[in-house]
Design an enzyme around this catalytic site. Structure first.
Site, short mmCIF file in Angstrom:
data_model
loop_
_atom_site.label_atom_id
_atom_site.label_comp_id
_atom_site.label_asym_id
_atom_site.label_seq_id
_atom_site.Cartn_x
_atom_site.Cartn_y
_atom_site.Cartn_z
N HIS A 155 -4.60 -1.06 -3.20
CA HIS A 155 -4.59 -2.34 -3.93
C HIS A 155 -5.54 -3.36 -3.33
O HIS A 155 -5.86 -4.36 -3.97
CB HIS A 155 -3.17 -2.89 -3.98
CG HIS A 155 -2.28 -2.07 -4.87
ND1 HIS A 155 -1.96 -2.45 -6.15
CD2 HIS A 155 -1.69 -0.88 -4.69
CE1 HIS A 155 -1.20 -1.53 -6.72
NE2 HIS A 155 -1.01 -0.56 -5.84
N ASP A 362 -10.75 -10.02 -2.00
CA ASP A 362 -9.50 -9.64 -2.66
C ASP A 362 -9.73 -8.34 -3.43
O ASP A 362 -10.81 -8.15 -4.00
CB ASP A 362 -9.08 -10.73 -3.65
CG ASP A 362 -7.58 -10.95 -3.65
OD1 ASP A 362 -6.85 -9.99 -3.35
OD2 ASP A 362 -7.14 -12.07 -3.97
O1 F6P Z 1 -2.17 -7.33 -1.98
C1 F6P Z 1 -1.53 -6.28 -1.35
C2 F6P Z 1 -0.04 -6.42 -1.37
O2 F6P Z 1 0.56 -5.25 -0.86
C3 F6P Z 1 0.48 -6.70 -2.76
O3 F6P Z 1 0.63 -5.53 -3.51
C4 F6P Z 1 1.75 -7.44 -2.47
O4 F6P Z 1 2.13 -8.31 -3.50
C5 F6P Z 1 1.44 -8.21 -1.23
O5 F6P Z 1 0.41 -7.50 -0.57
C6 F6P Z 1 2.72 -8.47 -0.47
O6 F6P Z 1 2.66 -8.20 0.84
P1 F6P Z 1 3.95 -7.96 1.75
O7 F6P Z 1 4.63 -6.75 1.24
O8 F6P Z 1 3.37 -7.79 3.09
O9 F6P Z 1 4.81 -9.18 1.62
#
Ligand code: F6P
Length: 461
Positions: A155, A362
């Site tokens: 992602h 990003d």
């Molecule tokens: O952008 C990557 C990501 O894993 C997203 O899919 C997710 O919303 C975000 O980071 C959340 O991060 P964490 O699980 O570390 O709170």
């Protein structure tokens, strides 16, 4: 079709606290048909994890989760995934803190995920793992004896070989990604960088999207993620009756709203954005008292030092900008670390005259797509978008800026605030058509179809 098993660090168990997969759950909603399984971390830290995963069934979907110890979580999530991989993959080598013991912790958690999931799998299951937490997972699941199709989607961005090489275990990571049958990226640039890494670091042979290595082949392709644009647009319209949206709209007293919504993360370019807003008011004083900038940035990953430092910096910058430009009855910058429900955000985007999406790097950035989907067609706002968000590859009718340049962001805000309605409408219609076409549903379908098509690639290298 064989059963689909989704694997991710966070699992969106309906109604479970602290275990949300956020945007991922929304993106994969179409795949959650009866019979599907979702496996990952429960969101709980315990001193003695249970030997078996906890199983919850909801609407025919099986959610299987495992707990972690605080120590395992520290090495896996805080240390390696978010202290080393995240900064590396966001081009921030100076913030990468690599420690061998964290990497060991990362491998151990992946190993325990593979060990816990393997007994739940059927031979013809299709497994789709998500994101940088799970790079070695395929190799370990294979070692547990699973022989079905295995796909992975990253992602976040990917980096070119010259940057990846700074990671002491770069070769291991690239080799582990090659243990999947299909690896998806947000943009073609990231997919190409990965193929280049496989070639340079492992001596793999690259043929178009295919990487040939050790007698097998893996496909690395671009599959840009999207949103459920139709339902988000409807949600934004409905949100006109949301109490908080009404309160914000009322508080503007006819002034324009510039809005930014981001997790509080150093990749999002928030200090540069705050700086840019200050520059706008200095360079274009006609906007004084005529605009409010609302930045919503829920706190995130506070176990990691860099995130705590960012918060202190933003507090300082917000104070400086408001101290300098406020009037007794006008506060230019509103900055909140509270999270808001999705429907409220949809309504706030809709009343936004400028959407500020200026990450330094990003993977995609779905806020950009949500802002577009939420706009009213007859009087749309303007999206100011970083050239380093994956979304900029598609949303070329936005005002594209270099997020490292606060003056450029300020000028784009000025351009957006003074843009004639016909130009706003023309840009918006082009953007909306793209957002409506490149949806979450299209993303899932493309990935699953490509994964089904890899059936015999493991033996026919
Ligand atoms: O952008 C990557 C990501 O894993 C997203 O899919 C997710 O919303 C975000 O980071 C959340 O991060 P964490 O699980 O570390 O709170």
């Amino acid at each position: 079709m064989a059963r689909l098993v989704i694997v991710s660090n966070r699992v969106p168990i309906p109604k479970a606290r602290g275990a949300s997969a956020g945007g991922l759950a929304v993106a994969l909603r179409d795949l959650l048909m009866p019979g599907t399984m979702w496996f990952g971390w429960s969101g709980r830290l315990v001193s003695e994890p249970a030997p078996q995963p906890a199983i919850v069934e909801a609407r025919g979907v099986t959610y299987a989760t495992v707990d972690l110890t605080a120590e395992a979580h520290r090495g896996f999530y805080v240390g390696f995934a978010n202290g080393a991989l995240w900064p590396l993959l966001h081009f921030r080598l100076g913030l990468m803190h690599f420690r061998r013991e964290d990497y060991q912790g990362y491998l151990s958690v992946n190993q325990s995920f593979a060990g816990s999931l393997a007994p739940l799998l059927q031979p013809d299951d299709t497994v789709w793992a998500h994101d940088y937490h799970l790079i070695p997972f395929a190799r370990m699941l294979r070692e547990e004896g699973f022989d079905g199709r295995l796909g992975f989607f990253l992602h976040v961005p990917f980096v070119p070989p010259s940057m990846l090489e700074a990671m002491p275990v770069a070769r291991e990571l690239v080799a582990d990604l090659c243990a999947y049958d299909l690896v998806g990226f947000q943009t073609e640039e990231h997919a190409r960088d990965f193929r280049d890494c496989a070639q340079r670091l492992l001596g793999a042979r690259v043929d178009g999207e295919w990487i040939r290595l050790d007698g097998r082949r893996v496909r690395a392709f671009a599959d840009p993620i999207g949103i459920d644009a139709q339902s988000f647009a409807q949600e934004a319209e409905r949100a006109a009756s949301d109490k908080l949206v009404q309160r914000v709209a009322g508080s503007l007293s006819g002034r324009a709203l510039a809005i930014g919504v981001d997790r509080m993360d150093y990749s999002k370019g928030l200090p540069h954005r705050f700086e840019a807003f200050g520059r706008l008011l200095e360079k274009h004083p006609e906007h004084k008292r005529a605009i409010h900038f609302l930045q919503i940035c829920p706190r995130s990953r506070e176990e990691v030092d860099e995130y705590r430092k960012l918060r202190v910096e933003l507090d300082r910058l917000a104070g400086r900008i408001n101290g300098r430009h406020s009037d007794f009855d006008w506060t230019p910058l509103r900055y909140s670390t509270r999270a808001a429900p999705r429907s409220t955000l949809a309504g706030l985007y809709r009343i936004g005259r400028i959407g500020l999406v200026t990450p330094l790097r990003d993977g995609m950035n779905l806020v950009a797509k949500e802002f577009v989907a939420a706009q009213p067609d007859e009087d749309p706002g303007v999206l100011v978008l970083s050239q380093f968000a994956g979304a900029a590859q598609e949303l070329t009718e936005a005002l594209i800026v270099n997020p490292f340049d606060p003056d450029a962001i300020a000028d784009a805000m000025h351009q957006g605030l003074t843009m004639p309605a016909p130009e706003r409408r023309e840009r918006h219609m082009a953007l909306k058509e793209k957002v409506m076409r490149t949806t979450a549903q299209a993303y899932c379908r493309r990935f699953i179809d490509a994964l089904q098509a890899t059936s015999f690639t493991r033996v026919a290298a």
